[in-house]
Every structure is written in structure tokens, then in C-alpha cells.
Design a protein around this motif. Structure first.
Motif, mmCIF file in Angstrom:
data_model
loop_
_atom_site.group_PDB
_atom_site.id
_atom_site.type_symbol
_atom_site.label_atom_id
_atom_site.label_comp_id
_atom_site.label_asym_id
_atom_site.label_seq_id
_atom_site.Cartn_x
_atom_site.Cartn_y
_atom_site.Cartn_z
ATOM 1 N N PRO A 99 -8.097 14.400 1.630
ATOM 2 C CA PRO A 99 -6.896 13.464 1.804
ATOM 3 C C PRO A 99 -6.187 13.088 0.484
ATOM 4 N N VAL A 100 -5.120 12.208 0.603
ATOM 5 C CA VAL A 100 -4.799 11.315 -0.309
ATOM 6 C C VAL A 100 -5.393 9.905 -0.057
ATOM 7 N N ALA A 101 -6.302 9.494 -1.060
ATOM 8 C CA ALA A 101 -6.986 8.237 -0.860
ATOM 9 C C ALA A 101 -6.603 7.082 -1.892
ATOM 10 N N SER A 102 -6.287 5.901 -0.977
ATOM 11 C CA SER A 102 -5.786 4.708 -1.788
ATOM 12 C C SER A 102 -6.855 3.853 -1.641
ATOM 13 N N GLU A 103 -7.566 3.430 -2.928
ATOM 14 C CA GLU A 103 -8.374 2.528 -2.682
ATOM 15 C C GLU A 103 -7.864 0.978 -2.955
ATOM 16 N N VAL A 104 -8.117 0.088 -2.158
ATOM 17 C CA VAL A 104 -7.451 -1.297 -2.456
ATOM 18 C C VAL A 104 -8.468 -2.165 -2.601
ATOM 19 N N LEU A 157 0.841 -1.174 0.146
ATOM 20 C CA LEU A 157 0.016 -0.021 -0.120
ATOM 21 C C LEU A 157 0.599 1.144 0.052
ATOM 22 N N ILE A 158 2.032 1.197 0.681
ATOM 23 C CA ILE A 158 2.855 2.163 0.957
ATOM 24 C C ILE A 158 3.572 2.732 -0.373
ATOM 25 N N GLY A 159 4.100 1.681 -1.063
ATOM 26 C CA GLY A 159 4.870 1.864 -2.246
ATOM 27 C C GLY A 159 3.750 2.272 -3.332
ATOM 28 N N ALA A 160 2.666 1.760 -3.473
ATOM 29 C CA ALA A 160 1.741 2.324 -4.593
ATOM 30 C C ALA A 160 0.851 3.675 -4.225
ATOM 31 N N THR A 161 1.022 4.148 -2.959
ATOM 32 C CA THR A 161 0.504 5.522 -2.553
ATOM 33 C C THR A 161 1.738 6.197 -2.990
ATOM 34 N N ARG A 162 2.846 5.986 -2.711
ATOM 35 C CA ARG A 162 4.053 6.831 -2.999
ATOM 36 C C ARG A 162 4.137 7.239 -4.592
ATOM 37 N N THR A 163 4.071 6.095 -5.351
ATOM 38 C CA THR A 163 3.952 6.161 -6.723
ATOM 39 C C THR A 163 2.941 7.146 -7.242
ATOM 40 N N GLN A 205 -10.869 6.375 12.215
ATOM 41 C CA GLN A 205 -9.654 7.291 12.380
ATOM 42 C C GLN A 205 -8.418 6.912 13.159
ATOM 43 N N PHE A 206 -7.182 7.024 12.778
ATOM 44 C CA PHE A 206 -6.292 6.509 13.591
ATOM 45 C C PHE A 206 -4.992 7.489 13.506
ATOM 46 N N GLY A 207 -3.959 7.491 14.257
ATOM 47 C CA GLY A 207 -3.141 8.583 14.409
ATOM 48 C C GLY A 207 -1.741 7.857 13.761
ATOM 49 N N GLY A 208 -0.652 8.713 13.810
ATOM 50 C CA GLY A 208 0.624 8.037 13.493
ATOM 51 C C GLY A 208 1.037 8.201 12.139
ATOM 52 N N PHE A 209 2.129 7.257 11.573
ATOM 53 C CA PHE A 209 2.320 6.688 10.172
ATOM 54 C C PHE A 209 1.709 5.746 9.771
ATOM 55 N N ILE A 210 1.356 5.584 8.558
ATOM 56 C CA ILE A 210 0.786 4.214 8.149
ATOM 57 C C ILE A 210 1.838 3.387 7.686
ATOM 58 N N THR A 211 1.746 2.208 7.812
ATOM 59 C CA THR A 211 2.514 1.060 7.552
ATOM 60 C C THR A 211 1.820 0.185 6.649
ATOM 61 N N ASP A 212 2.195 -0.752 6.180
ATOM 62 C CA ASP A 212 1.395 -1.821 5.469
ATOM 63 C C ASP A 212 0.865 -2.876 6.455
ATOM 64 N N SER A 213 1.440 -2.961 7.661
ATOM 65 C CA SER A 213 1.078 -3.922 8.840
ATOM 66 C C SER A 213 0.153 -3.109 9.753
ATOM 67 N N ASN A 214 0.246 -1.729 9.833
ATOM 68 C CA ASN A 214 -0.736 -1.386 10.703
ATOM 69 C C ASN A 214 -1.934 -0.835 9.989
ATOM 70 N N ALA A 215 -1.997 -0.651 8.794
ATOM 71 C CA ALA A 215 -3.111 -0.527 8.127
ATOM 72 C C ALA A 215 -4.054 -1.970 8.075
ATOM 73 N N GLY A 216 -3.485 -2.837 8.230
ATOM 74 C CA GLY A 216 -4.332 -4.106 8.103
ATOM 75 C C GLY A 216 -4.893 -4.172 9.406
#
Length: 204
Positions: A99-104, A69-75, A147-158
Motif C-alpha cells: 500500500p501507500v503508507a502514511s505514518e503520523v 492526512l489526506i493533503g500530506a498523503t497526496r503530496t 481494516q475498513f472500506g470506502g474512501f479515507i477522510t481526515d475525520s473517518n481516519a480518526g
């Protein structure tokens, strides 16, 4: 002196905890600086809220195949950032939004990920076209949101997706299984505090 230092550390720790986790139901600070899509809150539950979005318009990348998710969002965001700075068919600059919205799409493996940016109202009638991007015009749509805080990672998104699933279990919103989920990020990577992210399950 030691007592004062301990008190100051406790206050700082409390602020950090609030900055990273205490964001449920909060209007992101970025929505005071940038235009964000409007919505009505129609229900508030334990760990979630239900919103009705009022026909927002998005500029979107075509699906990006990526296991991250992180790689795709960055691209995807790199292309969108270029777009709003005039790299479009009209050579027109557009205001930054959130926001920047990434639909998976749900399915496992390299899931198609569509990365989008909200189009400001002043540009919604005729968003500048651009190679590799397309316009999405939502009808009125409902969203279960966590809602949640901090930086998103592939693991905490799950983890947050699982938490939203658990929160809506037993409600009418759990009767329909969404074909995708959306991760919305409201802050730039350079903002360390008061970060706000959201998981959206969308329902027509």
C-alpha cells in the motif's frame, strides 16, 4: 415487475455495503495485481488482527508537516509516483506496489507525516536513491491492524483509530502506547468499489 426491481435494488445495496465496509480480514485485490509486503497473522481479535511483518523495505518522503492526512498523503505520493517512473538517481523505473503508507506522529497540530511506498523485493538490495526520499528497512515488526472500506477522510481516519484503540483495550497490545499510527491505502482514487484501507499500530 415492482418486486423484481425491489430485489435488484436490494442486491445492489448489499454489494455496495460489502464493497465499502465488509473488508475485515480480506486480502486486498490490489495485492493480486501489485506486490505487497508479506506478513504472518499471529492473532485475530474482535475488530483487529495482529501481524508480524517480515522485514519489509520502504522508500519514504521526509516528514511532511500538515494538519491534513489526506493533503500530506497526496503530496507524498506524487513524489513517490515520480520516483517509480524513473525520477531517481539511477533513472530506473520500478514496479508499482501497495500500500501507500502514511505514518503520523502523535502530538496534535501539524503532525509530521511520513508517506512511504513498499519497495519490490527485486529492488530491495539496492533501491535507487533520490533527492527528498530515503530508504527505511524495517526489522521484524508487529502490527495491530484494523481494516475498513470506502474512501479515507481526515475525520473517518480518526474514527477508525479510536475503534482500533477500543478493540485492543485490555490486551497486552494496549500496554504500550504507540508514538505514531499508520494509515495504509491499497487502492487508487479511481477505484470506487472493493476499497481496502488499514490502520496500523506498530510494535518492535
Amino acid at each position: 415487475m415492482a418486486a423484481t426491481s425491489t430485489f435488484q435494488f436490494s442486491v445492489l445495496l448489499s454489494l455496495l455495503i460489502v464493497s465499502f465496509w465488509g473488508v475485515e480480514g480480506v486480502l486486498p485485490q490490489s495485492c493480486k495485481r501489485y506486490e505487497c509486503p508479506t506478513y504472518d497473522v499471529i492473532q485475530v481479535g474482535n475488530g483487529y488482527e495482529i501481524r508480524r511483518y517480515n522485514s519489509p523495505v520502504w522508500i519514504s518522503n521526509y516528514p511532511i508537516q500538515d494538519t491534513s492526512l489526506i493533503g500530506a498523503t497526496r503530496t507524498g505520493f506524487q513524489r513517490l509516483f515520480s520516483y517509480i517512473h524513473g525520477n531517481n538517481n539511477y533513472k530506473k523505473e520500478i514496479k508499482m506496489t501497495a500500500p501507500v503508507a502514511s505514518e503520523v506522529s502523535v502530538g496534535g497540530g501539524k503532525s509530521p507525516i511520513v508517506v512511504s511506498l513498499y519497495v519490490p523485493k527485486e529492488n530491495q538490495a539496492n533501491p535507487p536513491p533520490a533527492d527528498g526520499l530515503y530508504v527505511q528497512r524495517w526489522k521484524t515488526i508487529y502490527a495491530a491492524v484494523r481494516q475498513f472500506g470506502g474512501f479515507i477522510t481526515d475525520s473517518n481516519a480518526g474514527e477508525q483509530i479510536a475503534a482500533l484503540n477500543a478493540s485492543i483495550a485490555g490486551t497486552k497490545w494496549s500496554a504500550t502506547v504507540p508514538k505514531s499510527y499508520t494509515v495504509a491505502q491499497y487502492n487508487s482514487p479511481f477505484e470506487l468499489f472493493n476499497r481496502v484501507n488499514e490502520i496500523w499500530f506498530l510494535y518492535e
